[in-house]
Every structure is written in C-alpha cells, then in structure tokens.
Design an enzyme around this catalytic site. Structure first.
Site, PDB file in Angstrom:
ATOM      1  N   LYS A   1       0.978  -0.962  -0.171  1.00  0.00           N
ATOM      2  CA  LYS A   1       0.203   0.167  -0.342  1.00  0.00           C
ATOM      3  C   LYS A   1       0.503   1.328   0.033  1.00  0.00           C
ATOM      4  O   LYS A   1       1.527   1.549   0.076  1.00  0.00           O
ATOM      5  CB  LYS A   1      -0.985  -0.367   2.077  1.00  0.00           C
ATOM      6  CG  LYS A   1       0.085  -0.201   3.299  1.00  0.00           C
ATOM      7  CD  LYS A   1      -1.185  -0.768   3.583  1.00  0.00           C
ATOM      8  CE  LYS A   1      -0.377  -0.835   4.512  1.00  0.00           C
ATOM      9  NZ  LYS A   1      -1.485  -1.213   6.049  1.00  0.00           N
TER      10      LYS A   1
ATOM     11  N   TYR B   1      16.310  30.148   9.786  1.00  0.00           N
ATOM     12  CA  TYR B   1      14.968  30.709   9.811  1.00  0.00           C
ATOM     13  C   TYR B   1      15.102  31.723  11.274  1.00  0.00           C
ATOM     14  O   TYR B   1      15.201  30.534  12.187  1.00  0.00           O
ATOM     15  CB  TYR B   1      13.675  30.269   9.467  1.00  0.00           C
ATOM     16  CG  TYR B   1      12.990  30.979   7.996  1.00  0.00           C
ATOM     17  CD1 TYR B   1      12.897  31.911   7.499  1.00  0.00           C
ATOM     18  CD2 TYR B   1      13.242  29.349   7.384  1.00  0.00           C
ATOM     19  CE1 TYR B   1      12.795  31.865   5.838  1.00  0.00           C
ATOM     20  CE2 TYR B   1      12.882  29.223   5.917  1.00  0.00           C
ATOM     21  CZ  TYR B   1      12.504  30.983   5.008  1.00  0.00           C
ATOM     22  OH  TYR B   1      12.414  31.066   4.142  1.00  0.00           O
TER      23      TYR B   1
HETATM   24  C1  LIG Z   1      -0.299  -1.412   6.929  1.00  0.00           C
HETATM   25  C2  LIG Z   1      -1.140  -3.576   6.748  1.00  0.00           C
HETATM   26  C3  LIG Z   1      -0.320  -4.271   7.328  1.00  0.00           C
HETATM   27  C4  LIG Z   1       1.422  -3.982   7.301  1.00  0.00           C
HETATM   28  O1  LIG Z   1       1.711  -3.977   8.499  1.00  0.00           O
HETATM   29  P1  LIG Z   1       3.117  -3.725   8.880  1.00  0.00           P
HETATM   30  O2  LIG Z   1       2.942  -3.949  10.048  1.00  0.00           O
HETATM   31  O3  LIG Z   1       3.653  -2.503   7.179  1.00  0.00           O
HETATM   32  O4  LIG Z   1       4.250  -5.146   8.744  1.00  0.00           O
HETATM   33  C5  LIG Z   1      -1.087  -5.664   7.203  1.00  0.00           C
HETATM   34  N1  LIG Z   1      -2.259  -5.324   6.819  1.00  0.00           N
HETATM   35  C6  LIG Z   1      -2.716  -4.423   7.137  1.00  0.00           C
HETATM   36  C7  LIG Z   1      -4.556  -4.286   7.540  1.00  0.00           C
HETATM   37  C8  LIG Z   1      -2.195  -3.417   7.063  1.00  0.00           C
HETATM   38  O5  LIG Z   1      -2.932  -2.015   7.449  1.00  0.00           O
END
Ligand SMILES: *Cc1c(COP(=O)(O)O)cnc(C)c1O
Length: 343
Positions: free
Chosen positions: A34, A239
């Site tokens: 993702k 800044y």
């Molecule tokens: C993001 C996510 C993962 C992966 O999690 P990690 O901690 O990055 O390994 C797996 N399952 C769901 C439902 C997620 O939202």
C-alpha cells in the site's frame, strides 16, 4: 544533479521477504505494498517481490490495486484492505481485485459473481465486522470468502495482553469454517506460529523497519552540499535566527527540506553523516534546505547522508519523534531515485 539521491535496494527487499517467509514456514508469505510500497515505488518494488515468489499482495485502496494489476499482470492475488467502497465495483471487476469486505454495508454492496475476502474486527476498532454482527453477516456473505483476515493493534509489543485477546477473538469467529485465514503483519509474524495461520501480511519488515530487527536496510538518502560557509561565534543560522553559533563554525547547506519529507520536527535534532562521522542539523529545517554543522569534519564533503548504514529509518524516526513507517511514506517526489538490483 541538484536533488537528493534516494537509492532503493530491491535485493534487500527480496531478502527481507524471504527472511519473513522463513519465520512463518507453515504459511504463505504475502506482501503489503500500500501507499506505493510505503513510498518506495509500487511497480519496481512489487515486481521485485513477485520475482522473489510473492503471489498475494495487499493494498489499501482499489485505485492502488488497479495500478498494481497493471504492474504485475494477471497472475497474483491483489487484496484491497479498505474493502469494497462505493463507486469501486467496476475497478474491482476489471482489475480482478479481492476486496476485504469490512462492514455489513460492504457485504451488501459486493456482487455475487466477484471474489472477496472478509475483514473481521477483533478489537482494534478501525475496520472490520464486529463479533456481535458476525453471525448475521456471515449468513449474508455473497459466497465463500477467498480469505478471512483481521489486524493486530499491538503486535510490536510481544507482551501486550491485547495480542492474545485478539487471537482468541479471531479463532472464536473463524475456527472450523475451513476458510483461508490471515492475522499477522510484520509484528504478528514475530509473535510466533499461533499467529501465522495460512497467509502473512508483512509490510514494514520488507522495507527494513522495526519491529523486524533483523531486516536488511533498504533505503539510502544522500543530500548534495549546495554551499559551505564559515561563521563567527554569535552569528545565527536560518529562519527565526533559531540557532546561534557558540564557536567559529562551518555550516554546510544541503539540498532537501520538509517538502521532501524531512519533517520540520527534525530541526535541531537530525543527524547527517559523512561516512561514519556524525554532524548535527542546526537551525530550522526549511522547505528545500537543511543547515548542518560540519566544523568537526576534516574535509568538506560533496554530500551528507541522512539514511545510510550508520542511520536507518527507525533511528531517523526517533530524532523526528515518529515511526519508520512515516519516514518512508513521506519520502518526497523530488529525489533522484535509483533502484539497485542484482537479481
Ligand atoms: C499496513 C497493514 C499491514 C502491514 O503492516 P506492517 O506493520 O507494515 O507489516 C498488514 N495488514 C493491514 C490490515 C495493514 O493495514
């Protein structure tokens, strides 16, 4: 080339995937890609994972799933973690996505002729069908789920009592059904075999982050030095004149800033590296530039590193008061990206 150089080691991603697969030998290892593979580039990372043997991928949104389908071709399973949202039916159909239906509404929305997964809530209260609704929803499923999954809230804390509570809830809701099941992300893989079920969902561990302490580092980020100047004790930098030199100081100004994901909370806290020599960022981080005290370096570097063997994503995240996930997904679009791959 004026912008920072971001190097992504696809061999290391593949090694991390194999290592996480080996930690859950009874399960198929999936891959969570993702947010553009956590900011590292959806197509190059996912195709490297497919070459390593990954056959089941997970994205957050249907749009990401369609882009992933275009990159991977027809073979792999692509699951959508937010499920079947309104307006996504044609995308799901055309890209042959598997939405993880996560509410009674989504179950009602999903057509009977398309495959689906089910997301159960076992206590995180973010997404998923709640235990109290499950008996009724289960009877209304539009067929047999390709996968039934849930997500752990505290898997990065092995001693947290919520892990066992969620495991028990998941089993109450799914034992005996004969469906393929998935509970473990990276942290859950490390909790041991009770948590592995049929398919794992590692994300951050693939990309070199905690809690997978044995992960191979994946990213390096090197920032070109734009200018170097020598200032006197009492002069200020940046800044709000927020930093005052206490001694004659050499300041290197490097090419990246908060617009590139090096968030302003790193002001006065970030460490940059010349090989194994640390240098401190001084003054405010600005949109495009960071000022660094290089007084103690024997020479004048052409670039300073902010992600490198001496400092991984979790170390930098600690300086920023955040987590490695956020450092990765914030990495900006202006860097010159290159992908390292031997195999
Ligand atoms: C993001 C996510 C993962 C992966 O999690 P990690 O901690 O990055 O390994 C797996 N399952 C769901 C439902 C997620 O939202």
């Amino acid at each position: 080339m004026g912008t920072g150089r971001l190097t992504i080691d696809l061999d290391a991603v593949q090694r991390n995937w194999r290592a996480l697969a080996a930690l859950a030998p009874g399960a198929e290892a999936g891959a969570v890609v993702k947010a553009g593979a956590y900011g590292l580039g959806l197509a190059p990372v996912a195709t490297a994972l497919a070459r390593a043997g990954a056959r089941s991928f997970f994205v957050a949104y249907a749009e990401e799933g369609a882009a992933l389908r275009a990159a991977l071709g027809p073979g792999p399973d692509i699951h959508v973690l937010t499920g079947h949202m309104e307006g996504d039916t044609e995308t799901i159909r055309q890209a042959r996505l598997i939405p993880a239906l996560s509410s009674p509404d989504q179950v009602a929305r999903h057509p009977e002729d398309l495959p689906f997964a089910v997301q159960l809530c076992t206590g995180m209260n973010r997404l998923g069908i709640r235990e109290g609704d499950w008996t009724a929803v289960r009877a209304a499923l539009p067929g047999t789920p390709a996968l039934v999954m849930s997500h752990l809230a505290c898997a990065d804390e092995p001693d947290h009592p919520m892990n066992a509570d969620q495991l028990a809830a998941f089993r109450r809701m799914t034992d005996g059904a004969g469906w393929r099941r998935s509970l473990a992300a990276t942290g859950g893989i490390l909790l041991g075999r009770d948590y592995h079920f049929d398919i794992t969902r590692p994300g951050i561990g693939l990309y070199g982050g905690a809690p997978f302490a044995a992960a191979a580092p994946v990213v390096t980020l090197s920032l070109p030095v734009v200018q170097v100047r020598s200032i006197s004790a009492g002069e200020t930098v940046g800044y709000a004149a927020a930093w005052t030199a206490a001694r004659p100081t050499r300041i290197a100004t490097v090419a990246a800033g908060y617009a590139d994901g090096l968030i302003r909370a790193l002001s006065g806290r970030a460490t940059l590296w010349h090989g194994m020599s640390p240098c401190t960022a001084v003054g405010r981080i600005s949109m495009d530039l960071i000022t660094v005290d290089i007084t103690d370096l024997p020479d004048t570097p052409g670039a300073l590193d902010i992600l490198c063997p001496a400092q991984g994503i979790d170390a930098l995240a600690g300086q920023a008061g955040t987590i490695g996930y956020e450092i990765l997904t914030a990495l900006g679009a202006r860097y010159t990206r290159s992908y390292r791959q031997a195999s």
